[in-house]
Design a protein around this motif. Sequence first.
Motif, short mmCIF file in Angstrom:
data_model
loop_
_atom_site.label_atom_id
_atom_site.label_comp_id
_atom_site.label_asym_id
_atom_site.label_seq_id
_atom_site.Cartn_x
_atom_site.Cartn_y
_atom_site.Cartn_z
N GLY A 217 3.15 7.93 -5.89
CA GLY A 217 2.16 8.90 -6.34
C GLY A 217 2.50 9.49 -7.69
O GLY A 217 3.66 9.65 -8.04
N GLY A 218 1.46 9.80 -8.45
CA GLY A 218 1.62 10.49 -9.72
C GLY A 218 1.79 11.98 -9.52
O GLY A 218 1.86 12.48 -8.39
N ARG A 219 1.79 12.72 -10.63
CA ARG A 219 2.05 14.16 -10.58
C ARG A 219 1.03 14.92 -9.73
O ARG A 219 1.37 15.94 -9.12
CB ARG A 219 2.02 14.75 -11.99
N PHE A 220 -0.20 14.46 -9.71
CA PHE A 220 -1.27 15.21 -9.05
C PHE A 220 -1.70 14.58 -7.73
O PHE A 220 -2.70 14.99 -7.15
CB PHE A 220 -2.47 15.33 -10.00
N ALA A 221 -0.94 13.60 -7.28
CA ALA A 221 -1.23 12.96 -5.99
C ALA A 221 -0.53 13.73 -4.88
O ALA A 221 0.70 13.84 -4.86
CB ALA A 221 -0.76 11.51 -6.00
N ALA A 222 -1.31 14.28 -3.98
CA ALA A 222 -0.77 15.04 -2.86
C ALA A 222 -0.46 14.11 -1.68
O ALA A 222 -0.76 12.92 -1.71
CB ALA A 222 -1.77 16.12 -2.44
N LYS A 223 0.11 14.70 -0.64
CA LYS A 223 0.48 13.93 0.54
C LYS A 223 -0.73 13.20 1.13
O LYS A 223 -0.63 12.05 1.55
CB LYS A 223 1.10 14.86 1.59
N GLU A 224 -1.88 13.88 1.13
CA GLU A 224 -3.07 13.25 1.72
C GLU A 224 -3.56 12.06 0.90
O GLU A 224 -4.11 11.10 1.45
CB GLU A 224 -4.21 14.27 1.88
N HIS A 225 -3.33 12.08 -0.42
CA HIS A 225 -3.71 10.94 -1.26
C HIS A 225 -2.82 9.73 -0.95
O HIS A 225 -3.30 8.60 -0.86
CB HIS A 225 -3.60 11.31 -2.74
N LEU A 226 -1.53 9.98 -0.79
CA LEU A 226 -0.61 8.90 -0.43
C LEU A 226 -0.94 8.33 0.94
O LEU A 226 -0.84 7.12 1.16
CB LEU A 226 0.83 9.39 -0.46
N GLU A 227 -1.37 9.19 1.86
CA GLU A 227 -1.71 8.72 3.20
C GLU A 227 -2.95 7.83 3.16
O GLU A 227 -3.00 6.79 3.84
CB GLU A 227 -1.94 9.91 4.13
N VAL A 228 -3.95 8.21 2.35
CA VAL A 228 -5.14 7.36 2.21
C VAL A 228 -4.75 6.00 1.63
O VAL A 228 -5.18 4.95 2.12
CB VAL A 228 -6.19 8.05 1.31
N ALA A 229 -3.93 6.03 0.58
CA ALA A 229 -3.48 4.77 -0.04
C ALA A 229 -2.70 3.93 0.95
O ALA A 229 -2.89 2.70 1.03
CB ALA A 229 -2.64 5.06 -1.27
N LYS A 230 -1.85 4.56 1.73
CA LYS A 230 -1.04 3.83 2.71
C LYS A 230 -1.94 3.16 3.74
O LYS A 230 -1.76 1.98 4.06
CB LYS A 230 -0.06 4.79 3.39
N GLN A 231 -2.92 3.89 4.25
CA GLN A 231 -3.82 3.32 5.25
C GLN A 231 -4.61 2.15 4.66
O GLN A 231 -4.82 1.13 5.32
CB GLN A 231 -4.78 4.39 5.76
N LEU A 232 -5.05 2.30 3.42
CA LEU A 232 -5.82 1.23 2.79
C LEU A 232 -4.98 -0.04 2.63
O LEU A 232 -5.41 -1.13 3.02
CB LEU A 232 -6.34 1.72 1.43
N PHE A 233 -3.77 0.11 2.09
CA PHE A 233 -2.95 -1.08 1.84
C PHE A 233 -2.35 -1.65 3.12
O PHE A 233 -1.96 -2.82 3.14
CB PHE A 233 -1.87 -0.78 0.80
N GLU A 234 -2.29 -0.86 4.19
CA GLU A 234 -1.83 -1.40 5.47
C GLU A 234 -2.84 -2.39 6.04
O GLU A 234 -2.48 -3.17 6.95
CB GLU A 234 -1.58 -0.27 6.46
N THR A 235 -4.05 -2.43 5.52
CA THR A 235 -5.01 -3.43 5.99
C THR A 235 -4.66 -4.82 5.48
O THR A 235 -5.24 -5.81 5.96
CB THR A 235 -6.45 -3.09 5.54
#
Length: 279
Positions: free
Chosen positions: A137-155
Amino acid sequence: MNNGQTIALIGAGSMAEALIAGMTKAFCRPTDVIVANRQNRARLEELARRYGVRVAPNAREAAEQADIIVLAMKPKDVAEAMNTITPALCANPLILSLLAGVTTETIERLAGRDIPVVRAMPNTSAAVGLSATAIAGGRFAAKEHLEVAKQLFETVGIVAVVPERDLHAVTGLSGSGPAYVYYLVEAMEKAAADIGLERDVAKPLILQTIIGAAEMLKASDKHPSVLRREVTSPGGTTEAGIGVLEQYQFQEAVIACIRRATARSEELGSALLAAIAEA
């Protein structure tokens, strides 16, 4: 499952298609996805037919409808793409970048605003749903943004969250990793021919050997060196073969390979940042 947010992919190459295939099975509806590229309309129509996604005539129109934007163009085109889409961005979109060597800070700067950016390094095994992906995550990426990205790439495989400074190492290890395995298989196929095995006999044996070894590594808590020793009988065939690999410094070559790939990722990233700064 995505909560109905619209996802725009800017770029329509093989990695974008792999993500579309994965996302539309387990993350979102096909109609939640919009795809745009620079000029290949036929490619967009192909993706629309195959997956039921929507297409846009240009990146700006795709971006203005999106809550999540996936940057999947060539890294050298990132400045042009961001200049095109930034005026059309909604209030606080999430940017997911697949661009090797492009830092989250660079994308934030090109956007000209405090915007959440998550950078990802998948590999080509995403095409069969078996990618090893790292995200940061970048400076402005919160925990919820990382979780969305994680769920997406887990597909499309497994996901590890790492500090961004580690992405060059990830690129050298798993980003380029499939090519190292293919190179090994090339050598094994050549060896099979050399010892008299037909290709249609050898290839399935080689592939199953690699798949089986990988599954053993996943299933066992033992270190790879222990598993190796367990199949290496004193004076036997495996010991003879391993002896030749040691003679040719096989492990040292692999280590040097990954170190060089990592260094090259750093070099390309620096060159790209310099080019963007000059533009």
